[in-house]
Design an enzyme around this catalytic site. Structure first.
Site, PDB file in Angstrom:
ATOM      1  N   HIS A 108       0.832  -1.204   0.000  1.00  0.00           N
ATOM      2  CA  HIS A 108       0.000   0.000   0.000  1.00  0.00           C
ATOM      3  C   HIS A 108       0.870   1.259   0.000  1.00  0.00           C
ATOM      4  O   HIS A 108       0.716   2.144  -0.851  1.00  0.00           O
ATOM      5  CB  HIS A 108      -0.900  -0.040   1.234  1.00  0.00           C
ATOM      6  CG  HIS A 108      -1.848   1.107   1.360  1.00  0.00           C
ATOM      7  ND1 HIS A 108      -3.183   1.002   1.075  1.00  0.00           N
ATOM      8  CD2 HIS A 108      -1.653   2.390   1.746  1.00  0.00           C
ATOM      9  CE1 HIS A 108      -3.780   2.176   1.281  1.00  0.00           C
ATOM     10  NE2 HIS A 108      -2.865   3.028   1.697  1.00  0.00           N
ATOM     11  N   GLU A 109       1.780   1.343   0.969  1.00  0.00           N
ATOM     12  CA  GLU A 109       2.592   2.557   1.100  1.00  0.00           C
ATOM     13  C   GLU A 109       3.571   2.716  -0.063  1.00  0.00           C
ATOM     14  O   GLU A 109       3.884   3.834  -0.474  1.00  0.00           O
ATOM     15  CB  GLU A 109       3.336   2.553   2.439  1.00  0.00           C
ATOM     16  CG  GLU A 109       2.430   2.507   3.666  1.00  0.00           C
ATOM     17  CD  GLU A 109       1.408   3.632   3.718  1.00  0.00           C
ATOM     18  OE1 GLU A 109       1.631   4.688   3.067  1.00  0.00           O
ATOM     19  OE2 GLU A 109       0.379   3.469   4.396  1.00  0.00           O
TER      20      GLU A 109
ATOM     21  N   HIS B   1       1.920   4.662  -2.783  1.00  0.00           N
ATOM     22  CA  HIS B   1       2.015   6.107  -2.579  1.00  0.00           C
ATOM     23  C   HIS B   1       3.390   6.634  -2.977  1.00  0.00           C
ATOM     24  O   HIS B   1       3.514   7.664  -3.648  1.00  0.00           O
ATOM     25  CB  HIS B   1       1.775   6.441  -1.104  1.00  0.00           C
ATOM     26  CG  HIS B   1       0.377   6.254  -0.639  1.00  0.00           C
ATOM     27  ND1 HIS B   1      -0.704   6.792  -1.291  1.00  0.00           N
ATOM     28  CD2 HIS B   1      -0.130   5.596   0.444  1.00  0.00           C
ATOM     29  CE1 HIS B   1      -1.822   6.477  -0.634  1.00  0.00           C
ATOM     30  NE2 HIS B   1      -1.487   5.756   0.410  1.00  0.00           N
TER      31      HIS B   1
ATOM     32  N   HIS C 233       4.048   6.729  -6.686  1.00  0.00           N
ATOM     33  CA  HIS C 233       3.245   7.817  -7.241  1.00  0.00           C
ATOM     34  C   HIS C 233       3.997   9.142  -7.071  1.00  0.00           C
ATOM     35  O   HIS C 233       4.137   9.934  -8.018  1.00  0.00           O
ATOM     36  CB  HIS C 233       1.893   7.855  -6.533  1.00  0.00           C
ATOM     37  CG  HIS C 233       0.861   8.697  -7.213  1.00  0.00           C
ATOM     38  ND1 HIS C 233      -0.434   8.775  -6.762  1.00  0.00           N
ATOM     39  CD2 HIS C 233       0.921   9.519  -8.297  1.00  0.00           C
ATOM     40  CE1 HIS C 233      -1.118   9.591  -7.548  1.00  0.00           C
ATOM     41  NE2 HIS C 233      -0.318  10.059  -8.478  1.00  0.00           N
TER      42      HIS C 233
END
Length: 596
Positions: free
Chosen positions: A389-390, A393, A396
């Site tokens: 998940h992290e 980020h 991105h």
């Protein structure tokens, strides 16, 4: 004595490399003083920012330079404080950085009002005649779009200066929950003692011993009851700040103000709440299936996190989790996957829980630094998903920073949660396709269902809660702890109808830090909906869909969130992506029901 290790006990390879920002605190101090001195240069442009195109370009570029420097100063201080939230030295640095950021915002607060004093033709002519100003085209369009909600330069300056004060509720809550509160030490079924912490609470609720789970649950929430009035006051004042700021900018409601920032219409929020409510039967099915798998007469709140499996979650050390995550991202191309591997080697990640470390996980960093990830890894499948998940980020952020100018280097939370959840979806697909161990596969499927439940349903419940809480204040009614308990308890009963909702869970709103960022949590729900659609397209179409998605990641904020997602292939103005995601959840529920 605490069972949580000291930071000095952790090997350097598992700690983030903040020295890559500043070698030491003295370097931070020099950077702080240097950018502080530049604030006057920006203030000198007040009253003449739009006298011609060249001047406007100068002030925008100077504002960007100061913003870059301030963000580095602030990020370093905050991350150092997060390493040990009880360290008063770094609390002080964080406070100073926040004050600097507020003063920088105040110093540039005249820019947007002065731009908005132009008529559209004047602004267009400036852009056309000034080389370099076209880069700010979308930014300038957005400034003109919000003209009716921007006040005079004097009032904007005042609002900016008050930013430091009005953010105090969240800061107080953070110190209380992470540094000052302590939770009981309880005896595990094997006889060992374990201290309940913010980071391990949910993990402890996955223990197969039901009486132990109940002890953990009651001990944890009873501790919150002792600070009920303090947390209630903090959240009440946070909501009041949201409402007052909205009124100051001529919005009818705090929700309208929050959604207008990323240019998201209120119908998107309403679509989410309505579509999820229309599909509560699936959540009820999940709850009933969990009750049956546990073999209990009633599903209690301390049972909610229990897996629907016959065995405990397999232990999964961090290095093996890294391998799984890295392998799963091959669908996004070799470059994406190599970036992940390089980032892990470059110490992006602060991996393990340590004494007084901030709870939870996040991805941070700035335009001019490498990404950074805070985790509290617990050697389980859930932590592996948090890692994926992290990293979504962080990639991105990295791709955006490499591709976009600083003005578009940020991205709205509405699209941020797409990148993180696409990674989760790709990880699930990879594990179910490649891992043969039936026990591991069942735990993966369970993890996917639980994360789906806690993301789409749970965050929508949170979104409904904060919407109702803000309405109380907007209707000039008292937002007391009792009222907050009542709102939250009613929602919990509606969403988890087959389960027993007790008085302790009514206080769960107290442990949710995201509530201090108004109208933030709904974007987790819209994000997972968009991510399911995008991940399906990537797996079905291959490289063309992957490239559209990567272009979305590289775009930063050069367009509004809904337009960015539409370019990637998802229309979030429609309830269709939300319904599609809920249907996928229902299909996986049926699959799990067949397995157990």
């Amino acid at each position: 004595m605490s069972s949580v290790p000291e930071r000095s006990d952790i090997d350097a390879q598992y700690k983030w490399d903040l020295e890559s920002i500043y070698a030491d605190d003295d370097d931070w101090e020099e950077a702080y003083e240097a950018v502080e001195e530049r604030l006057g240069d920006l203030e000198a442009y007040e009253g003449r920012a739009t006298e011609d195109g060249e001047t406007l370009l100068e002030v925008l570029q100077l504002s960007d330079e100061i913003g870059r420097e301030v963000s580095m100063v602030a990020s370093y201080a905050r991350m150092r404080s997060d390493e040990n939230t009880a360290d008063q030295e770094y609390q002080a640095l964080t406070t100073r950085a926040q004050s600097l950021a507020s003063r920088a915002q105040s110093a540039g607060s005249f820019i947007e009002p002065e731009i908005q004093s132009l008529d559209r033709d004047e602004l267009d002519r400036m852009v056309e005649e000034t080389d370099g100003l076209e880069q700010y085209g979308h930014f300038l369009d957005d400034v003109m779009r919000t003209k009716e909600h921007t006040r005079s330069a004097e009032i904007e300056n005042l609002l900016a200066e008050f930013g430091e004060v009005t953010g105090a509720s969240g800061e107080i809550y953070n110190m209380l929950s992470n540094a000052d509160m302590t939770f009981p030490t309880v005896e595990k079924p094997d006889g060992d003692a374990v201290e309940i912490t913010q980071s391990n609470f949910v993990n402890l609720l996955k223990n197969p011993d039901r009486e132990f789970r109940r002890t953990v649950y009651e001990g944890y929430f009873d501790e919150w009851s002792d600070v009920r009035n303090s947390v209630g006051a903090a959240y009440k004042n946070s909501v009041k700040s949201d409402v007052k700021y909205a009124q100051a900018r001529n919005y009818d409601t705090a929700r309208e103000a929050a959604l207008d920032g990323p240019n998201v219409p209120p119908e998107v929020y309403d679509n989410l709440l309505g579509t999820v409510r229309d599909n509560l039967d699936k959540l009820h099915q999940h709850a009933e299936l969990k009750r049956e798998s546990l073999g209990v007469d009633e599903l209690r709140m301390w049972d909610l996190y229990m897996p629907m499996t016959d065995t405990e979650s397999p232990e999964l050390d961090y290095d093996r989790a890294v391998e799984y995550v890295t392998e799963s991202l091959g669908a996004l191309g070799d470059d994406y996957r190599s970036r992940v591997a390089e980032g892990i080697e470059s110490r992006w990640i602060d991996v393990y829980e340590t004494e007084n470390k901030r709870a939870g996980a996040y991805s941070g960093g700035t335009y001019d630094t490498q990404p950074f990830i805070l985790m509290n890894y617990q050697d389980d499948i859930a932590s592996m998903y948090t890692l994926a998940h992290e990293l979504g980020h962080s990639l991105h952020s990295q791709l955006t920073s490499e591709t976009q100018p600083y003005v578009y280097s940020g991205y709205e939370i509405f699209v941020a949660e797409v990148a993180s959840t696409v990674n989760e979806s790709l990880l699930t697909h990879h594990l179910l396709e490649t891992v043969d161990d039936p026990d591991f596969r069942q735990h993966v499927l369970n993890e996917y269902l639980e994360r789906f439940r806690s993301t789409l349903y749970r965050q929508t419940l949170f979104a409904d809660f904060e919407y109702q809480a803000h309405q109380v204040v907007e209707n000039d009614e008292a937002l007391t702890p009792d009222r907050l308990d009542q709102i939250y308890g009613d929602l919990k009963r509606e969403f988890y109808e087959p389960a027993v909702v007790d008085e302790r869970i009514e206080r769960e709103w107290m442990r949710i830090p995201h509530f201090y960022r108004a109208y933030y949590v709904y974007q987790y729900s819209t994000g997972i909906s968009a991510a399911v659609a995008l991940a399906d397209k990537i797996l079905e179409e291959g490289e063309p869909a992957a490239e559209r998605y990567l272009e979305f990641l590289r775009s930063g904020s050069r367009e509004y969130p809904l337009e960015l997602l539409e370019g990637a292939g998802v229309d979030m103005r429609s309830p269709e992506p939300i319904q599609r995601a809920l249907d996928v959840y229902g299909d996986h529920l049926d699959e799990m029901e067949a397995l157990i």
